[in-house]
Design an enzyme around this catalytic site. Structure first.
Site, mmCIF file in Angstrom:
data_model
loop_
_atom_site.group_PDB
_atom_site.id
_atom_site.type_symbol
_atom_site.label_atom_id
_atom_site.label_comp_id
_atom_site.label_asym_id
_atom_site.label_seq_id
_atom_site.Cartn_x
_atom_site.Cartn_y
_atom_site.Cartn_z
ATOM 1 N N HIS A 246 -2.730 -0.214 -1.027
ATOM 2 C CA HIS A 246 -1.763 -1.324 -1.604
ATOM 3 C C HIS A 246 -2.118 -1.921 -2.816
ATOM 4 C CE1 HIS A 246 -4.767 -3.993 -0.045
ATOM 5 N NE2 HIS A 246 -4.422 -4.988 -0.609
HETATM 6 C C1 UD1 Z 1 -1.872 -9.872 -1.420
HETATM 7 C C2 UD1 Z 1 -3.150 -10.271 -2.194
HETATM 8 C C3 UD1 Z 1 -4.192 -9.076 -2.091
HETATM 9 C C4 UD1 Z 1 -4.361 -8.717 -0.480
HETATM 10 C C5 UD1 Z 1 -3.148 -8.440 0.181
HETATM 11 C C6 UD1 Z 1 -3.062 -7.982 1.578
HETATM 12 C C7 UD1 Z 1 -3.023 -11.581 -3.971
HETATM 13 C C8 UD1 Z 1 -3.025 -11.673 -5.433
HETATM 14 N N1 UD1 Z 1 -2.839 -10.395 -3.341
HETATM 15 O O1 UD1 Z 1 -1.494 -8.816 -2.032
HETATM 16 O O2 UD1 Z 1 -5.411 -9.623 -2.346
HETATM 17 O O3 UD1 Z 1 -5.463 -7.660 -0.391
HETATM 18 O O4 UD1 Z 1 -2.096 -9.471 0.052
HETATM 19 O O5 UD1 Z 1 -1.658 -7.551 1.961
HETATM 20 O O6 UD1 Z 1 -2.873 -12.690 -3.426
HETATM 21 N N2 UD1 Z 1 6.129 -8.545 1.375
HETATM 22 C C9 UD1 Z 1 6.662 -8.349 2.764
HETATM 23 N N3 UD1 Z 1 6.421 -8.773 3.688
HETATM 24 C C10 UD1 Z 1 5.313 -9.876 3.637
HETATM 25 C C11 UD1 Z 1 4.564 -10.117 2.515
HETATM 26 C C12 UD1 Z 1 5.030 -9.201 1.499
HETATM 27 O O7 UD1 Z 1 7.438 -7.360 2.635
HETATM 28 O O8 UD1 Z 1 5.257 -10.674 4.564
HETATM 29 C C13 UD1 Z 1 6.061 -7.624 0.451
HETATM 30 C C14 UD1 Z 1 6.880 -8.179 -0.560
HETATM 31 O O9 UD1 Z 1 7.696 -7.063 -1.076
HETATM 32 C C15 UD1 Z 1 5.920 -8.432 -1.671
HETATM 33 C C16 UD1 Z 1 5.074 -7.470 -1.479
HETATM 34 O O10 UD1 Z 1 5.032 -7.235 -0.316
HETATM 35 O O11 UD1 Z 1 6.674 -8.505 -2.979
HETATM 36 C C17 UD1 Z 1 3.506 -7.751 -1.995
HETATM 37 O O12 UD1 Z 1 3.046 -9.048 -1.321
HETATM 38 P P1 UD1 Z 1 2.181 -10.257 -2.211
HETATM 39 O O13 UD1 Z 1 1.841 -11.215 -1.246
HETATM 40 O O14 UD1 Z 1 2.839 -10.274 -3.484
HETATM 41 O O15 UD1 Z 1 0.993 -9.326 -2.680
HETATM 42 P P2 UD1 Z 1 0.071 -8.260 -1.581
HETATM 43 O O16 UD1 Z 1 0.304 -6.760 -2.576
HETATM 44 O O17 UD1 Z 1 0.282 -8.114 -0.277
#
Ligand code: UD1
Length: 430
Positions: A246
Site C-alpha cells: 500500500h
Molecule cells: C496510512 C498511514 C500509513 C499506514 C497505513 C496503514 C499516514 C501518512 N499513512 O496510510 O503509515 O501504513 O495507513 O493502512 O498516516 N480508505 C478507505 N477506508 C478507510 C481508510 C482509508 O477506503 O477506512 C482509503 C481512502 O480512499 C484513502 C486511502 O484509503 O484515501 C488511503 O488512506 P490514508 O489514511 O490516507 O492513508 P493510508 O494509505 O491508509
C-alpha cells in the site's frame, strides 16, 4: 491521573490494544486511581480498516471519535488538529499517549505540545499534558516517506519516549534527546500478537478461501501437526505466499506498481499468492488500468494462462490475517508492522522496499530487503521458499510485557509530577 490514548489508523489499533489492557489491569487492581480516555481520530473509518480490529482485539468503543476521514496529508493532519484541540481542553488529561508514525500521531502530538490548560484547572497538575510516544527512534532516513517525517517530529515533541528495538536507542542519543526521557520497553504490537496467537487459530479464513476445513486449527490438524494439550507445538507451514502492498512509493507510480505485480505473478507460479488489497491499492489498480492482475477483486475469474494467479481479496481483520500470516511459506510486504510480526512468528518476510526503519527484523529476524525491482523480488522470494527456514532470535524484550512496562513507568512519572506540583502550587509543572 488521566491518560488519553490516541488511535487513528489500522496499524495503531494493534499497538494500543495491549496498552488498553495494561491500563485496565491497573484499574482492576485498584492501587492507583487511573482514568483512561480513548480517542479515535477516524483517519481509518470503515468496517474492514477499523471496526473489525476493535472487535477482534476487544478494544472498548472510543470515548470520542473525531471522524476526520480521508483526504490529502495537509487536510487530514489539519482536521485532526482542529478537532483534537477542543477535546484536549475539555478533558485536560495528564498525558496524551500516541503510537507509531501515522498522520494522527503527529497531529495530536503537535496540538498537545502547544496547548495551555487554563490556570484555574484543578484537574491536571500540568500546564499541558505530558506527551508520550510509543515506538520511537525508528529511522529509514528516507524523507520521501510521510511516516519518516511523522516519526522524527513526534519523537522531538515527546516527553516520554518508549523504544521498541536497539536501533531506536542509538538514533535518539545521536539526535541529542535526553537519556532521562528514553525507555527501552519492547514492542506492544508483539504483546498483542502473542496474546491472540492461539485465538487466531479459530479463524475461518481457510474455509472462506475455499478449503474444506472449518477453522485454521482444523486445517492444521488435517495436515498432521502434532498437538499437545490443545496447543499447536510446531507452527505448520502451508504452501502459499501472503502479500500486502500500500505504500505510495510502490502503488502510486504505474511502472513501479506494474513491475511488482509482474513479480508477484511469477511467484504465484511456485505457490498460490493470497493478496488482501488495501483500499488505497484498490484505487490505484483502477486508476492505472491494472484490473487484469486483480480480477478476483471484482468477483471475476482470474486470468488463467501459463502465468500464475493472484488471489486478490478484501482487507482482512486482525485474527484472520494473523492466522494466514502464521502459516504462510513467505510474506511479501511493504508494511512496517508486518516485518516485526513475521520476526516474532519466525515466518520468512520479503520486504518490497529499499530500506527499513526496523533493522532488528534483519539482524535478529526473518526479514530480507528486496526493493521494488521485479528480478530482486523474485530472487528473494525464491530464496525464502527454497532455503531452510532461519530461526529468528527474539529481539530484546519482545516478550509480551511491553505495555505493562509502559504503564508502570508512566504512572511513576505522573505521580512524581503531582508531588512536585503540590509542593509548588503556584507554578505548575511542564
Ligand atoms: C496510512 C498511514 C500509513 C499506514 C497505513 C496503514 C499516514 C501518512 N499513512 O496510510 O503509515 O501504513 O495507513 O493502512 O498516516 N480508505 C478507505 N477506508 C478507510 C481508510 C482509508 O477506503 O477506512 C482509503 C481512502 O480512499 C484513502 C486511502 O484509503 O484515501 C488511503 O488512506 P490514508 O489514511 O490516507 O492513508 P493510508 O494509505 O491508509
Amino acid at each position: 491521573m488521566k491518560i488519553m490514548l490516541i488511535a487513528g489508523a489500522r496499524p495503531n489499533f494493534m499497538k494500543i490494544a495491549s496498552i488498553v489492557e495494561a491500563i485496565q489491569d491497573v484499574q482492576r487492581a485498584g492501587k492507583h486511581k487511573l482514568d483512561m480516555v480513548l480517542v479515535h481520530t477516524g483517519q481509518h473509518y470503515d468496517e474492514k480498516m477499523s471496526k473489525t480490529f476493535f472487535k477482534d482485539l476487544s478494544i472498548p468503543e472510543p470515548n470520542i471519535n473525531l471522524e476526520v476521514g480521508s483526504s490529502s496529508h495537509a487536510v487530514q493532519t489539519a482536521e485532526v488538529m482542529k478537532r483534537f484541540e477542543p477535546v484536549l481542553l475539555q478533558e485536560r488529561p495528564d498525558a496524551v499517549l500516541v503510537v507509531g508514525d501515522v498522520n494522527s500521531t503527529i497531529a495530536c502530538s503537535l496540538v498537545a505540545s502547544k496547548v495551555a490548560y487554563p490556570t484555574d484547572s484543578n484537574y491536571s497538575s500540568l500546564a499541558r499534558p505530558l506527551i508520550v510516544h510509543v515506538e520511537v527512534g525508528l529511522r529509514s532516513d528516507d524523507w520521501t516517506m510521510p511516516e519518516e517525517i511523522n516519526r522524527v517530529l513526534t519523537d522531538r515533541l515527546s516527553d516520554l519516549l518508549f523504544v521498541t528495538e536497539p536501533s531506536g536507542m542509538k538514533h535518539l542519543r545521536a539526535e541529542g534527546i535526553p537519556k532521562t526521557r528514553i525507555h527501552y520497553v519492547g514492542n506492544t504490537m508483539v504483546d498483542t500478537l502473542l496474546r491472540h496467537r492461539q485465538h487466531a487459530l479459530e479463524s475461518t479464513i481457510f474455509k472462506r478461501l475455499g478449503h474444506d476445513h472449518a477453522t485454521g486449527a482444523d486445517l492444521l490438524h488435517a495436515v498432521g501437526k502434532r498437538r499437545s494439550q490443545g496447543h499447536v507445538v510446531d507452527a505448520a507451514v502451508l504452501p502459499y505466499a501472503l502479500v500486502t502492498l500500500h505504500r505510495p512509493s510502490n502503488v502510486d507510480d504505474p511502472e513501479t506498481f506494474k513491475g511488482i505485480l509482474d513479480a508477484l505473478i511469477q511467484v504465484s507460479r511456485h505457490v498460490p499468492v493470497i493478496f488482501p488489497v488495501h483500499p488505497r491499492t484498490v484505487g490505484r489498480v483502477k486508476e492505472h488500468g491494472l484490473g487484469d492482475y486483480c480480477r478476483t477483486l471484482e468477483g471475476s475469474e482470474p486470468v488463467t494462462n501459463d502465468k500464475g494467479i493472484l488471489h486478490c481479496i478484501e482487507p482482512l481483520g486482525y485474527l484472520d490475517f494473523l492466522c494466514l500470516m502464521s502459516h504462510a511459506r513467505v510474506l511479501l510486504t511493504d508494511s512496517g508492522g508486518i516485518q516485526e510480526e513475521t520476526t516474532a512468528l519466525g515466518v520468512p518476510c520479503v520486504t518490497l522496499r529499499k530500506n527499513t526503519e526496523r533493522p532488528v527484523t534483519i539482524t535478529h529476524g526473518t526479514n530480507r530487503l528486496a526493493g521494488t525491482n521485479p528480478r530482486s523480488i523474485l530472487r528473494e522470494a525464491r530464496a525464502s521458499l527454497t532455503v531452510k527456514r532461519k530461526r529468528s532470535r527474539t529481539p530484546p524484550l519482545w516478550d509480551g510485557n511491553a505495555a505493562q512496562r509502559i504503564v508502570s513507568i508512566l504512572i511513576k512519572r505522573l505521580q512524581a509530577n503531582k508531588k512536585l506540583a503540590s509542593r509548588q502550587p503556584s507554578s505548575r509543572v511542564r
